[in-house]
Design an enzyme around this catalytic site. Structure first.
Site, short mmCIF file in Angstrom:
data_model
loop_
_atom_site.label_atom_id
_atom_site.label_comp_id
_atom_site.label_asym_id
_atom_site.label_seq_id
_atom_site.Cartn_x
_atom_site.Cartn_y
_atom_site.Cartn_z
N HIS A 68 -8.91 0.96 5.44
CA HIS A 68 -8.17 1.13 6.30
C HIS A 68 -8.14 3.01 7.21
CE1 HIS A 68 -3.64 1.84 6.66
NE2 HIS A 68 -3.65 0.91 5.28
N GLY B 70 2.48 -1.27 4.33
CA GLY B 70 2.88 0.11 3.96
C GLY B 70 4.36 0.74 3.55
N GLY B 71 4.85 1.59 4.58
CA GLY B 71 5.77 2.39 4.13
C GLY B 71 6.81 1.27 3.37
N GLU C 104 -5.97 4.60 8.24
CA GLU C 104 -5.84 6.22 7.88
C GLU C 104 -7.45 6.61 7.91
OE1 GLU C 104 -2.67 5.04 5.47
OE2 GLU C 104 -1.99 5.39 7.39
N GLU D 64 -4.95 -4.95 11.01
CA GLU D 64 -4.18 -4.18 11.56
C GLU D 64 -4.51 -3.12 12.60
OE1 GLU D 64 -2.31 -2.99 7.08
OE2 GLU D 64 -3.75 -1.50 7.28
N SER E 171 3.40 -2.08 9.47
CA SER E 171 4.64 -1.91 10.34
C SER E 171 5.48 -3.16 9.85
CB SER E 171 5.78 -1.22 11.86
OG SER E 171 5.27 -0.08 11.81
N GLY F 45 2.87 2.53 11.01
CA GLY F 45 3.62 3.28 10.34
C GLY F 45 4.57 3.69 11.80
N ASN G 225 0.40 -1.35 0.17
CA ASN G 225 -0.01 0.27 -0.11
C ASN G 225 1.05 1.10 0.09
OD1 ASN G 225 -2.04 2.39 0.30
ND2 ASN G 225 -2.15 1.45 2.62
N TRP G 226 0.62 1.25 -1.23
CA TRP G 226 2.13 2.63 -0.77
C TRP G 226 0.84 3.93 -1.10
CZ3 TRP G 226 3.96 3.07 -7.33
CH2 TRP G 226 5.10 2.07 -7.35
N LYS G 227 0.19 4.05 0.26
CA LYS G 227 -0.71 5.58 0.03
C LYS G 227 -0.86 6.93 -0.61
CE LYS G 227 0.79 3.20 5.02
NZ LYS G 227 0.56 3.67 6.59
C1 PEP Z 1 -1.13 -0.01 6.02
O1 PEP Z 1 -1.07 1.14 5.17
O2 PEP Z 1 -1.33 -0.23 5.88
C2 PEP Z 1 0.42 -0.12 6.68
C3 PEP Z 1 0.42 -1.19 7.65
O3 PEP Z 1 1.57 0.80 6.90
P1 PEP Z 1 3.22 0.03 7.72
O4 PEP Z 1 3.18 -0.37 6.84
O5 PEP Z 1 3.55 1.66 7.43
O6 PEP Z 1 2.85 0.54 8.89
#
Ligand code: PEP
Length: 268
Positions: free
Chosen positions: A99, A239-240, A101, A172, A218, A178, A13-15
């Site tokens: 999600h 994500g990141g 966010e 999640e 993470s 993040g 997930n590039w957000k």
């Molecule tokens: C996500 O965006 O679903 C996520 C888990 O982000 P990160 O891996 O950056 O914690």
């Protein structure tokens, strides 16, 4: 519980990251290092603006394309929203719904998550339903209560066969997204197992055994193998770390290796 029959799914997930140029570089670097194997499903979720570009680059590969959000109506006066038909036209096979966010910053509720998921599945797309508790909810001992409420609301009216074929759940924990602080493998497995048990009650055991439950929060190269070693963890929503092709490739590699090792242990 056996996991040999579930094909792990690793999603990136590039957000809100990736101009055209960055998206092309990330995708090309990823493709250079990616060895397709039937043992894993890999999906990228770039921003809407680069879906077409990334989709073109992925076309010859086994990596598929997905959308970070989706609207429930098929068209009309819904400024800023994107429909399932529009996403399918660009080659999307999957959509993320709910999600954290979106729940935290954009007023997403269990009711809108349900509508988005319904539209996703009706359009023939696979849906990744995100659920998870905040730190405060965990500290208050409400983790399962929150997740059960989210599952119940989002999956209302969904048929077992549809869920079996098209649903993916992502656990999640909001406090792990993040933050660099992932859930431990024990914490993840505890919730994943409960989610699977809940799915069995709602859709039947066969569907629950087939539905993939990803962990997200993470995930990085260093912790992927330990998390993926858990029997009810069927992949990762990243994500990141998905913006770094090397790290993302290593998460994919760890997942394949860990699940293969787990399979041979389980079947012997
Ligand atoms: C996500 O965006 O679903 C996520 C888990 O982000 P990160 O891996 O950056 O914690």
């Amino acid at each position: 519980m056996s996991h040999g029959h579930r094909r792990p799914i690793v999603a990136g997930n590039w957000k809100m990251n990736g101009t055209q140029e960055q998206a092309v570089t990330i995708t090309r670097d990823l493709l250079k290092g990616f060895h397709a194997t039937p043992q894993i499903e890999v999906v990228l979720f770039p921003p809407f603006t680069v879906l077409q570009k990334v989709g073109e680059l992925l076309r010859a590969s086994s990596i598929s394309l997905g959308a970070q959000n989706i609207h429930w109506e098929s068209k009309g006066a819904f400024t800023g929203e994107i429909s399932a038909a529009m996403l399918k036209e660009l080659g999307c096979k999957v959509a993320i719904v709910g999600h954290s966010e979106r729940r935290q910053f954009f007023g997403e509720t269990d009711a809108t998550v349900r509508k988005r998921l319904k539209a996703t599945l009706e359009a023939g797309l696979n849906g990744i339903l995100c659920v998870g508790e905040t730190l405060q909810q965990r500290q208050q001992g409400k983790t399962w209560e929150i997740i059960e409420t989210q599952l119940q609301a989002a999956l209302e009216g969904i048929e077992p066969l549809t869920a079996k074929a098209q649903l993916i759940v992502a656990y999640e924990p909001v406090w792990a997204i993040g933050t660099g602080q992932n859930a431990t493998s024990v914490q993840a497995q505890e919730v994943h197992e409960k989610i699977r048990r809940w799915l069995a009650g709602r859709f039947g055991q066969a569907a629950a055994d087939a539905i993939r439950i990803q962990y997200g929060g993470s995930v990085k190269a260093e912790n992927a193998a330990e998390l993926m070693a858990q029997p009810d963890v069927d992949g990762a929503l990243v994500g990141g770390a998905s913006l770094e092709p090397k790290g993302f490739l290593s998460i994919i590699e760890s997942t394949v290796q860990t699940k293969e090792a787990g399979c041979s242990t389980h079947s012997s």
